[in-house]
Design a protein around this motif. Sequence first.
Motif, PDB file in Angstrom:
ATOM      1  N   CYS A  29       0.839  -1.191   0.000  1.00  0.00           N
ATOM      2  CA  CYS A  29       0.000   0.000   0.000  1.00  0.00           C
ATOM      3  C   CYS A  29       0.880   1.249   0.000  1.00  0.00           C
ATOM      4  O   CYS A  29       0.628   2.201  -0.752  1.00  0.00           O
ATOM      5  N   GLY A  30       1.927   1.227   0.821  1.00  0.00           N
ATOM      6  CA  GLY A  30       2.857   2.348   0.841  1.00  0.00           C
ATOM      7  C   GLY A  30       3.585   2.514  -0.479  1.00  0.00           C
ATOM      8  O   GLY A  30       3.726   3.631  -0.998  1.00  0.00           O
ATOM      9  N   LEU A  31       4.039   1.411  -1.051  1.00  0.00           N
ATOM     10  CA  LEU A  31       4.767   1.474  -2.319  1.00  0.00           C
ATOM     11  C   LEU A  31       3.907   2.052  -3.436  1.00  0.00           C
ATOM     12  O   LEU A  31       4.368   2.855  -4.251  1.00  0.00           O
ATOM     13  N   LYS A  32       2.643   1.649  -3.477  1.00  0.00           N
ATOM     14  CA  LYS A  32       1.749   2.128  -4.537  1.00  0.00           C
ATOM     15  C   LYS A  32       1.494   3.631  -4.436  1.00  0.00           C
ATOM     16  O   LYS A  32       1.211   4.295  -5.442  1.00  0.00           O
ATOM     17  N   ASN A  33       1.586   4.160  -3.231  1.00  0.00           N
ATOM     18  CA  ASN A  33       1.313   5.579  -3.018  1.00  0.00           C
ATOM     19  C   ASN A  33       2.584   6.426  -2.906  1.00  0.00           C
ATOM     20  O   ASN A  33       2.491   7.654  -2.816  1.00  0.00           O
ATOM     21  N   ALA A  34       3.742   5.783  -2.909  1.00  0.00           N
ATOM     22  CA  ALA A  34       5.004   6.509  -2.749  1.00  0.00           C
ATOM     23  C   ALA A  34       5.314   7.353  -3.984  1.00  0.00           C
ATOM     24  O   ALA A  34       5.097   6.920  -5.115  1.00  0.00           O
ATOM     25  N   ARG A  35       5.847   8.551  -3.758  1.00  0.00           N
ATOM     26  CA  ARG A  35       6.167   9.456  -4.861  1.00  0.00           C
ATOM     27  C   ARG A  35       7.673   9.711  -4.988  1.00  0.00           C
ATOM     28  O   ARG A  35       8.117  10.324  -5.955  1.00  0.00           O
ATOM     29  N   GLY A  36       8.457   9.276  -4.011  1.00  0.00           N
ATOM     30  CA  GLY A  36       9.880   9.594  -4.011  1.00  0.00           C
ATOM     31  C   GLY A  36      10.701   8.770  -4.984  1.00  0.00           C
ATOM     32  O   GLY A  36      10.284   7.693  -5.412  1.00  0.00           O
ATOM     33  N   ARG A  37      11.886   9.281  -5.317  1.00  0.00           N
ATOM     34  CA  ARG A  37      12.838   8.529  -6.152  1.00  0.00           C
ATOM     35  C   ARG A  37      13.431   7.371  -5.379  1.00  0.00           C
ATOM     36  O   ARG A  37      13.912   6.396  -5.976  1.00  0.00           O
ATOM     37  N   PHE A  38      13.443   7.487  -4.060  1.00  0.00           N
ATOM     38  CA  PHE A  38      14.012   6.455  -3.197  1.00  0.00           C
ATOM     39  C   PHE A  38      12.957   6.013  -2.194  1.00  0.00           C
ATOM     40  O   PHE A  38      12.113   6.810  -1.757  1.00  0.00           O
ATOM     41  N   ILE A  39      13.017   4.735  -1.823  1.00  0.00           N
ATOM     42  CA  ILE A  39      12.092   4.153  -0.853  1.00  0.00           C
ATOM     43  C   ILE A  39      12.876   3.768   0.395  1.00  0.00           C
ATOM     44  O   ILE A  39      13.911   3.096   0.311  1.00  0.00           O
ATOM     45  N   SER A  40      12.378   4.179   1.548  1.00  0.00           N
ATOM     46  CA  SER A  40      12.991   3.812   2.823  1.00  0.00           C
ATOM     47  C   SER A  40      11.946   3.111   3.678  1.00  0.00           C
ATOM     48  O   SER A  40      10.782   3.497   3.694  1.00  0.00           O
ATOM     49  N   ARG A  41      12.364   2.098   4.384  1.00  0.00           N
ATOM     50  CA  ARG A  41      11.457   1.308   5.246  1.00  0.00           C
ATOM     51  C   ARG A  41      11.682   1.703   6.694  1.00  0.00           C
ATOM     52  O   ARG A  41      12.802   2.002   7.106  1.00  0.00           O
ATOM     53  N   MET A  42      10.619   1.689   7.466  1.00  0.00           N
ATOM     54  CA  MET A  42      10.716   1.948   8.902  1.00  0.00           C
ATOM     55  C   MET A  42       9.718   1.059   9.611  1.00  0.00           C
ATOM     56  O   MET A  42       8.635   0.772   9.076  1.00  0.00           O
ATOM     57  N   ASP A  43      10.057   0.590  10.814  1.00  0.00           N
ATOM     58  CA  ASP A  43       9.138  -0.201  11.628  1.00  0.00           C
ATOM     59  C   ASP A  43       8.593   0.645  12.772  1.00  0.00           C
ATOM     60  O   ASP A  43       9.262   1.562  13.260  1.00  0.00           O
ATOM     61  N   ALA A  44       7.399   0.313  13.228  1.00  0.00           N
ATOM     62  CA  ALA A  44       6.710   1.112  14.236  1.00  0.00           C
ATOM     63  C   ALA A  44       7.307   0.981  15.629  1.00  0.00           C
ATOM     64  O   ALA A  44       6.961   1.764  16.519  1.00  0.00           O
ATOM     65  N   ASP A  45       8.172  -0.001  15.837  1.00  0.00           N
ATOM     66  CA  ASP A  45       8.755  -0.159  17.167  1.00  0.00           C
ATOM     67  C   ASP A  45      10.260   0.106  17.189  1.00  0.00           C
ATOM     68  O   ASP A  45      10.932  -0.221  18.171  1.00  0.00           O
ATOM     69  N   ASP A  46      10.783   0.735  16.141  1.00  0.00           N
ATOM     70  CA  ASP A  46      12.217   1.012  16.085  1.00  0.00           C
ATOM     71  C   ASP A  46      12.496   2.508  16.122  1.00  0.00           C
ATOM     72  O   ASP A  46      11.575   3.334  16.104  1.00  0.00           O
ATOM     73  N   LEU A  47      13.767   2.863  16.144  1.00  0.00           N
ATOM     74  CA  LEU A  47      14.190   4.256  16.257  1.00  0.00           C
ATOM     75  C   LEU A  47      15.298   4.509  15.251  1.00  0.00           C
ATOM     76  O   LEU A  47      16.332   3.836  15.275  1.00  0.00           O
ATOM     77  N   ALA A  48      15.077   5.475  14.347  1.00  0.00           N
ATOM     78  CA  ALA A  48      16.075   5.791  13.316  1.00  0.00           C
ATOM     79  C   ALA A  48      17.047   6.845  13.811  1.00  0.00           C
ATOM     80  O   ALA A  48      16.656   7.823  14.467  1.00  0.00           O
TER      81      ALA A  48
END
Length: 331
Positions: A76-95
């Motif tokens: 769902c995120g990929l289909k709506n993404a507009r950026g040249r690059f895709i980054s993944r994040m999890d809801a229980d982690d810290l970047a």
Amino acid sequence: MYPEISVILPFYNAELTLQRAIDSILKQSFTNFELLLVNNNSTDKSAAIAGQAGQNDSRIVLLDEKIPGVANAMNCGLKNARGRFISRMDADDLAHPEKLQMQYEYLENNPSIDFVGSEVEYVPHIAENKGFRRFVNWANSFHTPEEIALKQFIEIPVINPTIFFRRELYEKYGGCRDGNFPEDYEMQLRYLCHGAKMAKLPEKLLEWHDYSTRLTRTDERYSTEAFFQTKAFYFKQWSEQHNPFHPNIWIWGAGRKTRQRSTFLEKQGLKIEGLIDIKKTKPDAVFYKDLPQSGQLFIVSMVTNTGARQKISAFLKERNYCAGKDFILMG
């Protein structure tokens, strides 16, 4: 104007950690991004937390995915993404605040690389799991595309919430596939199978928080057998390209579990010519010291005991066996 980076953060009942994860993205030193928060049927306060965050920052995009499963939420995120690059994040982690900046600059400066991860800092919230700690230490120990290519059949080579890749990979080879297999590992193996080059930054750019609810602990799609089935499927395709004796292979390991897991390879059409073992007492296995010189067979090491993998690799290299040409490590 479109953002340079689309950060995809799927969530399900993550009210205790979601705000922290969101904040760690909003505080990035690189600011030209969109953050896609994908609600996957949460029944707690997660959706309200995401909604409030969206009101406070215009870079946030709120999405809903009704079909359960992290693969569907990611897609769902990929289909709506507009950026040249895709980054993944999890809801229980810290970047780390520099994560997006460092990964963006790396891919901009290395046009031959398609996909980059990073090391992680392991943060356990339960009695520490030594297996997880060993996995993190292993994953943090190699970084180059060549190392990733050779280690891809051991475990997932890049820890999933660190991934950052060119959107062309998704456009050419698809996003997550939903099935009875680990969707993140399958996607990485699929990209590698198509010739994508992956690298890993040697900095710890993510706190990887380990809770008892982590999918790798609770979902059968992350069982050891599910991993081996996925490995076998893509190894067959790898063998066609790299194994000079394809489809013939020798298996290092004559124990019960190794024999069981070898059947996954046979189901993919690989032909097991023989077994290799460290004991002379196995009547149906070749004693490892009796192996011929390199260039006469291809070995798949499926031994998973701690430390054994390194010893097997060192022994074969002493015999002039070349990783990726004469043998590969799996398991």
